[in-house]
Design a protein around this motif. Structure first.
Motif, PDB file in Angstrom:
ATOM      1  N   LYS A 157      36.064  41.268  39.000  1.00 22.18           N
ATOM      2  CA  LYS A 157      36.118  41.541  37.416  1.00 22.18           C
ATOM      3  C   LYS A 157      37.114  42.211  37.018  1.00 22.18           C
ATOM      4  N   LYS A 158      37.475  42.038  35.696  1.00 27.18           N
ATOM      5  CA  LYS A 158      38.647  42.369  34.992  1.00 27.18           C
ATOM      6  C   LYS A 158      38.622  44.028  35.137  1.00 27.18           C
ATOM      7  N   GLU A 160      38.709  45.993  37.908  1.00 30.75           N
ATOM      8  CA  GLU A 160      37.915  46.263  39.327  1.00 30.75           C
ATOM      9  C   GLU A 160      39.217  46.338  40.257  1.00 30.75           C
TER      10      GLU A 160
END
Length: 202
Positions: A157-158, A160
């Protein structure tokens, strides 16, 4: 009025085709000082076989012959010899058999280096009447498994933080390593190394 007599001919052609069997030795990549199995195979079922003879050579500096592993015919007269890097096998019986898949599996110890597995001398399969069956021979080889290097793949995910593993196989006698890994700096930011078994500098 003229009468015409029309003859109609139907021609029948018989097309003969001869089935062809490929007998092959394998292409093997392996690690040093390991036991390997070398099968002699046919690529399709061969029925009504009364005998077969095969000979192949190898480099004794690379392989040590260790004997028959399995799949030798359980009936008839089977014979195996090996001398100076040549393995010779032969079989015959008054009761024919069908060859399928592996004719015989041979066991070797791979030491190091590379060697061809080449059919030599007389090689044939005959039917129950002693007639040769159409056969093609396909040689093989044994060599050391090459070094394998792989970078892992992960979906994240963005924002992460993610660890991408770098794995290797068959590393030996390594004196230095240099890696270049390209990435899109607009997508990810490099942080650091973890689980560094070597002590890389970057």
């Amino acid at each position: 009025m003229k009468n015409y007599l029309i003859f109609s001919f139907i021609l029948f052609f018989t097309i003969s085709s001869f089935a062809q069997t490929t007998v092959s030795l394998p292409e093997i990549e392996t690690l040093e000082n390991t036991e390997i199995i070398v099968p002699i195979k046919v690529d399709n079922d061969v029925a009504n076989v009364g005998s077969f003879t095969f000979n192949f050579q190898y480099d004794t500096a690379v392989l040590d012959f260790a004997g028959v592993y399995e799949n030798a015919p359980s009936t008839g007269n089977f014979e195996l010899n090996h001398n100076n890097g040549v393995v010779s096998i032969g079989w015959f019986d008054i009761s024919p058999i069908t060859l399928s898949g592996s004719i015989v599996d041979l066991k070797f110890t791979y030491k190091t280096g590379s060697t061809n597995l080449d059919f030599v001398n007389a090689n044939e399969i005959t039917d129950a009447a002693g007639a040769a069956i159409n056969t093609v021979l396909d040689n093989g080889f044994v060599r050391e498994m090459p070094i394998q290097v792989a970078l892992g793949k992960k979906s994240v995910k963005k924002g992460e933080t993610v660890s991408i593993p770098l794995t290797v196989k068959n590393f030996k006698d390594v004196h230095s390593i240099t890696w270049f890994v390209n990435y899109d700096a607009s997508v990810v930011t490099f942080d650091s190394l973890a689980n560094d078994m070597v002590g890389f500098t970057y």
